[in-house]
Design a protein around this motif. Sequence first.
Motif, PDB file in Angstrom:
ATOM      1  N   TRP A   1      24.106 -28.353 -18.066  1.00 52.43           N
ATOM      2  CA  TRP A   1      23.399 -29.180 -19.037  1.00 52.43           C
ATOM      3  C   TRP A   1      23.704 -30.660 -18.816  1.00 52.43           C
ATOM      4  CZ3 TRP A   1      19.313 -27.545 -21.076  1.00 52.43           C
ATOM      5  CH2 TRP A   1      19.163 -26.226 -21.535  1.00 52.43           C
ATOM      6  N   ASP A   2      24.952 -30.968 -18.474  1.00 56.84           N
ATOM      7  CA  ASP A   2      25.314 -32.367 -18.246  1.00 56.84           C
ATOM      8  C   ASP A   2      24.495 -32.968 -17.106  1.00 56.84           C
ATOM      9  OD1 ASP A   2      27.135 -32.430 -20.301  1.00 56.84           O
ATOM     10  OD2 ASP A   2      28.882 -32.052 -19.013  1.00 56.84           O
ATOM     11  N   SER A   3      24.287 -32.185 -16.046  1.00 60.10           N
ATOM     12  CA  SER A   3      23.491 -32.674 -14.920  1.00 60.10           C
ATOM     13  C   SER A   3      22.030 -32.824 -15.309  1.00 60.10           C
ATOM     14  CB  SER A   3      23.617 -31.726 -13.727  1.00 60.10           C
ATOM     15  OG  SER A   3      24.928 -31.728 -13.208  1.00 60.10           O
ATOM     16  N   ALA A   4      21.520 -31.900 -16.120  1.00 63.88           N
ATOM     17  CA  ALA A   4      20.134 -32.009 -16.600  1.00 63.88           C
ATOM     18  C   ALA A   4      19.949 -33.316 -17.353  1.00 63.88           C
ATOM     19  CB  ALA A   4      19.793 -30.824 -17.492  1.00 63.88           C
ATOM     20  N   ALA A   5      20.870 -33.607 -18.267  1.00 63.43           N
ATOM     21  CA  ALA A   5      20.775 -34.830 -19.060  1.00 63.43           C
ATOM     22  C   ALA A   5      20.925 -36.067 -18.171  1.00 63.43           C
ATOM     23  CB  ALA A   5      21.840 -34.829 -20.152  1.00 63.43           C
ATOM     24  N   ALA A   6      21.882 -36.043 -17.259  1.00 62.44           N
ATOM     25  CA  ALA A   6      22.140 -37.213 -16.412  1.00 62.44           C
ATOM     26  C   ALA A   6      20.935 -37.550 -15.538  1.00 62.44           C
ATOM     27  CB  ALA A   6      23.373 -36.965 -15.542  1.00 62.44           C
ATOM     28  N   GLN A   7      20.307 -36.541 -14.959  1.00 68.01           N
ATOM     29  CA  GLN A   7      19.153 -36.788 -14.103  1.00 68.01           C
ATOM     30  C   GLN A   7      17.966 -37.334 -14.909  1.00 68.01           C
ATOM     31  OE1 GLN A   7      18.953 -36.749 -10.891  1.00 68.01           O
ATOM     32  NE2 GLN A   7      20.760 -35.612 -10.245  1.00 68.01           N
ATOM     33  N   LEU A   8      17.722 -36.765 -16.081  1.00 64.23           N
ATOM     34  CA  LEU A   8      16.610 -37.235 -16.902  1.00 64.23           C
ATOM     35  C   LEU A   8      16.896 -38.608 -17.505  1.00 64.23           C
ATOM     36  CD1 LEU A   8      15.693 -33.818 -18.477  1.00 64.23           C
ATOM     37  CD2 LEU A   8      14.153 -35.233 -17.116  1.00 64.23           C
ATOM     38  N   GLU A   9      18.153 -38.876 -17.819  1.00 63.90           N
ATOM     39  CA  GLU A   9      18.532 -40.217 -18.290  1.00 63.90           C
ATOM     40  C   GLU A   9      18.263 -41.254 -17.206  1.00 63.90           C
ATOM     41  OE1 GLU A   9      22.119 -38.775 -21.319  1.00 63.90           O
ATOM     42  OE2 GLU A   9      22.575 -39.496 -19.285  1.00 63.90           O
ATOM     43  N   ARG A  10      18.586 -40.900 -15.967  1.00 67.26           N
ATOM     44  CA  ARG A  10      18.334 -41.819 -14.858  1.00 67.26           C
ATOM     45  C   ARG A  10      16.836 -42.038 -14.660  1.00 67.26           C
ATOM     46  NH1 ARG A  10      19.274 -46.337 -12.479  1.00 67.26           N
ATOM     47  NH2 ARG A  10      19.236 -46.315 -10.196  1.00 67.26           N
ATOM     48  N   ALA A  11      16.044 -40.968 -14.795  1.00 68.33           N
ATOM     49  CA  ALA A  11      14.588 -41.101 -14.682  1.00 68.33           C
ATOM     50  C   ALA A  11      14.047 -42.053 -15.741  1.00 68.33           C
ATOM     51  CB  ALA A  11      13.926 -39.733 -14.801  1.00 68.33           C
ATOM     52  N   ALA A  12      14.525 -41.892 -16.978  1.00 73.06           N
ATOM     53  CA  ALA A  12      14.076 -42.752 -18.076  1.00 73.06           C
ATOM     54  C   ALA A  12      14.543 -44.192 -17.883  1.00 73.06           C
ATOM     55  CB  ALA A  12      14.574 -42.206 -19.406  1.00 73.06           C
ATOM     56  N   GLU A  13      15.710 -44.374 -17.294  1.00 76.50           N
ATOM     57  CA  GLU A  13      16.217 -45.719 -17.014  1.00 76.50           C
ATOM     58  C   GLU A  13      15.364 -46.409 -15.961  1.00 76.50           C
ATOM     59  OE1 GLU A  13      20.241 -47.801 -15.078  1.00 76.50           O
ATOM     60  OE2 GLU A  13      20.253 -45.692 -15.670  1.00 76.50           O
ATOM     61  N   LEU A  14      14.981 -45.662 -14.925  1.00 75.95           N
ATOM     62  CA  LEU A  14      14.182 -46.224 -13.838  1.00 75.95           C
ATOM     63  C   LEU A  14      12.740 -46.479 -14.256  1.00 75.95           C
ATOM     64  CD1 LEU A  14      15.550 -43.993 -10.950  1.00 75.95           C
ATOM     65  CD2 LEU A  14      15.794 -46.484 -11.094  1.00 75.95           C
ATOM     66  N   GLU A  15      12.202 -45.593 -15.078  1.00 73.32           N
ATOM     67  CA  GLU A  15      10.795 -45.689 -15.507  1.00 73.32           C
ATOM     68  C   GLU A  15      10.736 -45.549 -17.030  1.00 73.32           C
ATOM     69  OE1 GLU A  15       8.846 -43.814 -11.424  1.00 73.32           O
ATOM     70  OE2 GLU A  15       9.201 -42.506 -13.138  1.00 73.32           O
ATOM     71  N   PRO A  16      11.146 -46.589 -17.755  1.00 71.89           N
ATOM     72  CA  PRO A  16      11.294 -46.486 -19.217  1.00 71.89           C
ATOM     73  C   PRO A  16       9.996 -46.245 -19.976  1.00 71.89           C
ATOM     74  CG  PRO A  16      11.605 -48.751 -18.470  1.00 71.89           C
ATOM     75  CD  PRO A  16      11.582 -47.906 -17.238  1.00 71.89           C
TER      76      PRO A  16
END
Length: 261
Positions: A189-204
């Motif tokens: 779950w931590d990796s799921a959140a981290a990857q999606l957080e990075r996606a949202a950071e890159l493309e807000p």
Amino acid sequence: MRVVRFVAALSLLAWPAGAARGQSFDAHMRLGDSLHAALKPAEALEQYRAAFLQNPDAYDAMWKFARAQTDVAKQILDDGRRQLRDSLYNVARLYAEAATRANPDGAEGHFQLAQALGRLSRTRGGKERVQFAREIYDEAARALALDPAHGGAHHVLGAWHAEIMRLSGITKFFARTLLGADFMSRATWDSAAAQLERAAELEPHHLFHRFELAEVYVDMDRTADAVRQLQTTATLPPTSDVMDPYYKAEAVKLLERLRRP
């Protein structure tokens, strides 16, 4: 080369009535890009198909056709039309595979292949999803190795982690047998959140990144974080994806559910 010829033949069979054939390759690509930006994937698809038929070796025409085809397919929400939807995803998959062969070092080809397979897997049951898992992971990881700032590839990997974690115990046992315990243990779950957080950071401004991140937060019992993402999703303009109005509506529904006492 055999795959490219097959895809070209497929394009000829699927040529839409009235499609313009008199323009140059560059003109078709420019018009396709303009239509994509205007969130008109079906019309963009015609232009990329026309460009591909003029130059079957063109990497950009291949992956952009795959992108447009995926965008058309994902709008089919009615499971009664699943066969049509899956056939469209499979065509997108063929074009993306051709793109990865034409340019193995191009991040977009690998991403479009991961995306088409990921979307296709979501229409299937648990055991069938597992059969796509390794290729989805490998293609998304390859896209990120080539372009670490690729928001879409981060999203696909985040969704991969979440989908694996959501599998039932029986399906996970099947997956470990098919894929191996070491591969399955990558999902957290931590990796799921981290990857999606990075996606949202890159493309807000991409609603889908935030909506799926909120769903992962719900799974992790991080309700306050989920609410914040959903509130943002509900207020962002629908400008990045043809499905944005749907994501906004779903975000509002989930937000209302989380706010109920």
